[in-house]
Design a protein around this motif. Structure first.
Motif, PDB file in Angstrom:
ATOM      1  N   GLY A 136      41.607  23.791   1.549  1.00 55.47           N
ATOM      2  CA  GLY A 136      40.508  24.933   0.774  1.00 55.47           C
ATOM      3  C   GLY A 136      40.077  24.918  -0.345  1.00 55.47           C
ATOM      4  O   GLY A 136      39.338  25.750  -0.661  1.00 55.47           O
ATOM      5  N   PHE A 137      41.060  24.131  -1.081  1.00 53.93           N
ATOM      6  CA  PHE A 137      40.504  24.543  -2.325  1.00 53.93           C
ATOM      7  C   PHE A 137      39.235  23.517  -2.955  1.00 53.93           C
ATOM      8  O   PHE A 137      39.007  22.868  -3.034  1.00 53.93           O
ATOM      9  N   ASP A 138      38.736  23.998  -4.301  1.00 50.02           N
ATOM     10  CA  ASP A 138      37.958  23.699  -5.357  1.00 50.02           C
ATOM     11  C   ASP A 138      39.216  22.819  -5.935  1.00 50.02           C
ATOM     12  O   ASP A 138      40.802  22.689  -5.651  1.00 50.02           O
ATOM     13  N   GLU A 139      38.437  21.209  -6.171  1.00 49.43           N
ATOM     14  CA  GLU A 139      39.160  20.349  -7.423  1.00 49.43           C
ATOM     15  C   GLU A 139      40.040  20.761  -8.639  1.00 49.43           C
ATOM     16  O   GLU A 139      39.127  21.896  -9.080  1.00 49.43           O
ATOM     17  N   LEU A 140      40.951  20.615  -9.309  1.00 49.64           N
ATOM     18  CA  LEU A 140      41.812  21.477 -10.069  1.00 49.64           C
ATOM     19  C   LEU A 140      41.297  20.464 -11.695  1.00 49.64           C
ATOM     20  O   LEU A 140      40.866  19.798 -11.934  1.00 49.64           O
ATOM     21  N   ARG A 141      40.645  21.482 -12.452  1.00 56.18           N
ATOM     22  CA  ARG A 141      39.816  21.063 -13.797  1.00 56.18           C
ATOM     23  C   ARG A 141      40.812  21.851 -14.989  1.00 56.18           C
ATOM     24  O   ARG A 141      40.915  22.872 -14.557  1.00 56.18           O
ATOM     25  N   GLY A 142      40.396  20.279 -15.905  1.00 54.02           N
ATOM     26  CA  GLY A 142      41.424  21.185 -17.403  1.00 54.02           C
ATOM     27  C   GLY A 142      42.592  20.750 -17.095  1.00 54.02           C
ATOM     28  O   GLY A 142      43.838  21.492 -17.634  1.00 54.02           O
ATOM     29  N   ARG A 143      43.205  19.721 -16.396  1.00 52.03           N
ATOM     30  CA  ARG A 143      44.639  19.953 -16.315  1.00 52.03           C
ATOM     31  C   ARG A 143      45.238  18.665 -17.378  1.00 52.03           C
ATOM     32  O   ARG A 143      46.297  18.634 -17.343  1.00 52.03           O
ATOM     33  N   LEU A 144      44.315  17.963 -18.104  1.00 50.31           N
ATOM     34  CA  LEU A 144      44.703  16.746 -18.298  1.00 50.31           C
ATOM     35  C   LEU A 144      44.629  17.898 -20.297  1.00 50.31           C
ATOM     36  O   LEU A 144      44.053  18.795 -20.696  1.00 50.31           O
ATOM     37  N   LEU A 145      46.244  17.331 -20.371  1.00 51.26           N
ATOM     38  CA  LEU A 145      46.140  17.789 -22.017  1.00 51.26           C
ATOM     39  C   LEU A 145      45.007  17.142 -23.271  1.00 51.26           C
ATOM     40  O   LEU A 145      45.307  16.150 -22.965  1.00 51.26           O
ATOM     41  N   GLU A 146      44.835  17.972 -23.953  1.00 54.04           N
ATOM     42  CA  GLU A 146      43.981  17.692 -24.795  1.00 54.04           C
ATOM     43  C   GLU A 146      44.880  17.092 -26.082  1.00 54.04           C
ATOM     44  O   GLU A 146      43.896  16.015 -27.108  1.00 54.04           O
ATOM     45  N   SER A 147      45.992  16.927 -26.787  1.00 53.17           N
ATOM     46  CA  SER A 147      46.657  16.473 -27.295  1.00 53.17           C
ATOM     47  C   SER A 147      47.990  16.548 -27.845  1.00 53.17           C
ATOM     48  O   SER A 147      48.249  17.411 -26.790  1.00 53.17           O
ATOM     49  N   ALA A 148      48.742  15.476 -28.896  1.00 52.72           N
ATOM     50  CA  ALA A 148      50.222  15.728 -28.505  1.00 52.72           C
ATOM     51  C   ALA A 148      51.160  16.918 -28.914  1.00 52.72           C
ATOM     52  O   ALA A 148      51.820  17.603 -28.136  1.00 52.72           O
ATOM     53  N   GLN A 153      51.403  24.312 -19.884  1.00 53.92           N
ATOM     54  CA  GLN A 153      51.516  25.067 -18.987  1.00 53.92           C
ATOM     55  C   GLN A 153      52.495  25.196 -17.895  1.00 53.92           C
ATOM     56  O   GLN A 153      52.302  24.701 -17.019  1.00 53.92           O
ATOM     57  N   PRO A 154      53.447  26.391 -17.736  1.00 49.90           N
ATOM     58  CA  PRO A 154      54.247  27.115 -16.557  1.00 49.90           C
ATOM     59  C   PRO A 154      52.944  26.780 -15.632  1.00 49.90           C
ATOM     60  O   PRO A 154      52.202  27.310 -15.426  1.00 49.90           O
ATOM     61  N   LEU A 155      53.620  26.640 -14.449  1.00 50.96           N
ATOM     62  CA  LEU A 155      52.488  26.382 -13.299  1.00 50.96           C
ATOM     63  C   LEU A 155      52.303  27.281 -12.654  1.00 50.96           C
ATOM     64  O   LEU A 155      50.467  27.821 -12.807  1.00 50.96           O
ATOM     65  N   PRO A 240      48.523   7.096 -26.769  1.00 51.77           N
ATOM     66  CA  PRO A 240      48.786   8.096 -26.050  1.00 51.77           C
ATOM     67  C   PRO A 240      49.025   8.550 -24.847  1.00 51.77           C
ATOM     68  O   PRO A 240      48.176   8.422 -24.618  1.00 51.77           O
ATOM     69  N   GLY A 241      50.320   8.092 -24.054  1.00 48.10           N
ATOM     70  CA  GLY A 241      50.277   8.297 -22.941  1.00 48.10           C
ATOM     71  C   GLY A 241      49.877   9.942 -22.072  1.00 48.10           C
ATOM     72  O   GLY A 241      49.573  10.479 -22.794  1.00 48.10           O
ATOM     73  N   GLU A 242      49.245   9.665 -21.050  1.00 45.10           N
ATOM     74  CA  GLU A 242      48.585  11.079 -20.957  1.00 45.10           C
ATOM     75  C   GLU A 242      49.488  12.140 -20.673  1.00 45.10           C
ATOM     76  O   GLU A 242      50.276  11.635 -19.848  1.00 45.10           O
ATOM     77  N   ARG A 243      49.092  13.144 -20.607  1.00 48.32           N
ATOM     78  CA  ARG A 243      49.985  14.465 -20.319  1.00 48.32           C
ATOM     79  C   ARG A 243      49.309  15.118 -19.394  1.00 48.32           C
ATOM     80  O   ARG A 243      47.941  15.212 -19.919  1.00 48.32           O
ATOM     81  N   TYR A 244      49.597  15.833 -18.177  1.00 48.86           N
ATOM     82  CA  TYR A 244      48.974  16.675 -17.414  1.00 48.86           C
ATOM     83  C   TYR A 244      49.447  18.521 -17.037  1.00 48.86           C
ATOM     84  O   TYR A 244      51.307  17.864 -17.582  1.00 48.86           O
ATOM     85  N   HIS A 245      49.211  19.434 -17.329  1.00 51.73           N
ATOM     86  CA  HIS A 245      49.366  20.615 -16.446  1.00 51.73           C
ATOM     87  C   HIS A 245      49.612  20.466 -15.481  1.00 51.73           C
ATOM     88  O   HIS A 245      51.107  21.291 -14.848  1.00 51.73           O
ATOM     89  N   SER A 246      48.765  19.723 -14.165  1.00 51.40           N
ATOM     90  CA  SER A 246      49.504  19.873 -13.003  1.00 51.40           C
ATOM     91  C   SER A 246      50.580  18.823 -12.830  1.00 51.40           C
ATOM     92  O   SER A 246      50.628  17.855 -12.149  1.00 51.40           O
ATOM     93  N   THR A 247      51.863  18.975 -13.313  1.00 50.07           N
ATOM     94  CA  THR A 247      53.369  18.872 -13.356  1.00 50.07           C
ATOM     95  C   THR A 247      53.407  17.575 -11.517  1.00 50.07           C
ATOM     96  O   THR A 247      54.094  16.569 -11.828  1.00 50.07           O
ATOM     97  N   PRO A 248      53.561  18.399 -10.949  1.00 46.38           N
ATOM     98  CA  PRO A 248      53.876  18.328  -9.282  1.00 46.38           C
ATOM     99  C   PRO A 248      52.497  17.712  -8.697  1.00 46.38           C
ATOM    100  O   PRO A 248      53.287  16.952  -7.332  1.00 46.38           O
ATOM    101  N   ALA A 249      52.193  17.134  -9.092  1.00 44.56           N
ATOM    102  CA  ALA A 249      50.728  16.197  -8.653  1.00 44.56           C
ATOM    103  C   ALA A 249      50.708  14.773  -9.184  1.00 44.56           C
ATOM    104  O   ALA A 249      49.807  13.797  -9.171  1.00 44.56           O
TER     105      ALA A 249
END
Length: 323
Positions: A136-148, A153-155, A240-249
């Motif tokens: 029942g969470f909202d979908e995650l926003r802001g998980r894509l890193l914007e620059s190299a 961020q730690p989870l 550049p390859g995409e990177r995410y803060h949402s590592t386990p996903a």
């Protein structure tokens, strides 16, 4: 136009199925790949099919690096697997449950040490909710890193201010990178290990998935497939390859051969080459439909999507990532 890496992990278990002829399969896949890579301007791809405890076909197609004309090798070329990362998070959570470290039906706040799920609704969020996309969470926003130069961020730091509940748990399925990221933090808080270290010790090393990582070792960096997009003239351009803060996903990298070993372990009811990563009962729970919104709609096991196609029960997960 941003090209997408499209990956899928499929399991089809057919009782008493005849052994697949490797040469006939190779002829079929060669034809499909030749057409699709050309039509969709995909520089390279890898394919693997396993059956009855063995690899029937593993083959690379096209180029992993266009500039250096480096061919795709199913055993060595490392691809980001995008959302297929989620099935490894589910594996870790189910492992901890079968080892008595957590109860899938208990409030996750019992185990979380670094963040708290707010008491927005009377019913608590459980690990089972996280693994069936019903938290029942909202979908995650802001998980894509914007620059190299931006750090991942730690989870706990990333998730803490974003734990917003929008509906009671168990009410409906809604595919959620947010929920799976929280499941990854649960793995860290319960095990005392980082998410990557836990998977290395408890899944990848036992299965000899030696080219599967989140942080690719320096010795394997040159084997990563280059990411591309097409310019307005239709030319492939490296990006550049995409990177995410949402590592386990989102953030595991692997090879076709390593992913084949994971499939063999699950099809072997948790065992490969004498190494057990899950009990048979746990594998069945992961790959059995736990919830659906309607009997005629695909549902979820633990993260795996369950469907019936042309009379075959399909257990699968896909992933995509820019480039």
């Amino acid at each position: 136009m941003r090209a997408l890496v499209l990956l899928s992990l499929f399991f089809v278990r057919a009782l008493h199925a005849a052994a697949i002829d490797a040469k006939a399969l190779e002829t079929l896949i060669d034809g499909v790949m030749a057409v699709e890579l050309k039509q969709q301007q995909i520089p390279g791809a890898a394919f693997i099919l396993v059956q009855n405890g063995r690899v029937v076909l593993a083959k690379g197609y096209g180029l992993a690096d266009v500039e250096h004309k480096k061919p795709v090798d199913p055993a060595t070329t490392i691809f980001p697997i995008g959302s297929i990362t989620k099935v490894f998070t589910a594996t870790a959570v189910v492992q901890l449950a079968e080892r008595g470290k957590l109860d899938l039906n208990a409030d996750v706040n019992r185990y979380l040490k670094t963040v708290r799920v707010p008491a927005t609704f009377p019913a608590p969020v459980t690990a089972r909710h996280l693994l069936t996309h019903t938290a029942g969470f909202d979908e995650l926003r802001g998980r894509l890193l914007e620059s190299a130069g931006e750090r991942v961020q730690p989870l706990d730091e990333f998730l803490g201010p974003r734990l917003v509940r929008v509906r009671p748990p168990g009410e409906m399925t809604a595919y959620s990178s947010f929920g799976v990221s929280l499941a990854g933090l649960l793995v860290e808080d319960v095990s005392g290990l980082s998410y990557e270290r836990y998977l290395t010790c408890n899944v990848w090393a036992p299965l000899r998935m030696n080219r599967t990582h989140i942080t690719t070792p320096e010795t394997q960096r040159d084997d990563r497939a280059v990411a591309y997009e097409t310019d307005q003239g239709g030319k492939l351009v490296a990006i550049p390859g995409e990177r995410y803060h949402s590592t386990p996903a989102s953030s595991i990298n692997s090879t076709a051969t390593d992913m084949g070993r994971y499939m063999l372990a699950l099809l072997g009811e948790g065992v490969l080459d004498g190494q057990r990563i899950l009990r048979a009962k746990s594998v069945r729970a992961m790959t059995t439909q736990q919830i659906t919104m309607h009997p005629q709609l695909p549902g979820f096991g633990y993260i795996f999507q369950i469907a019936n196609t042309n009379g075959q029960r399909i257990v699968e997960h896909g992933g995509n990532i820019g480039g």
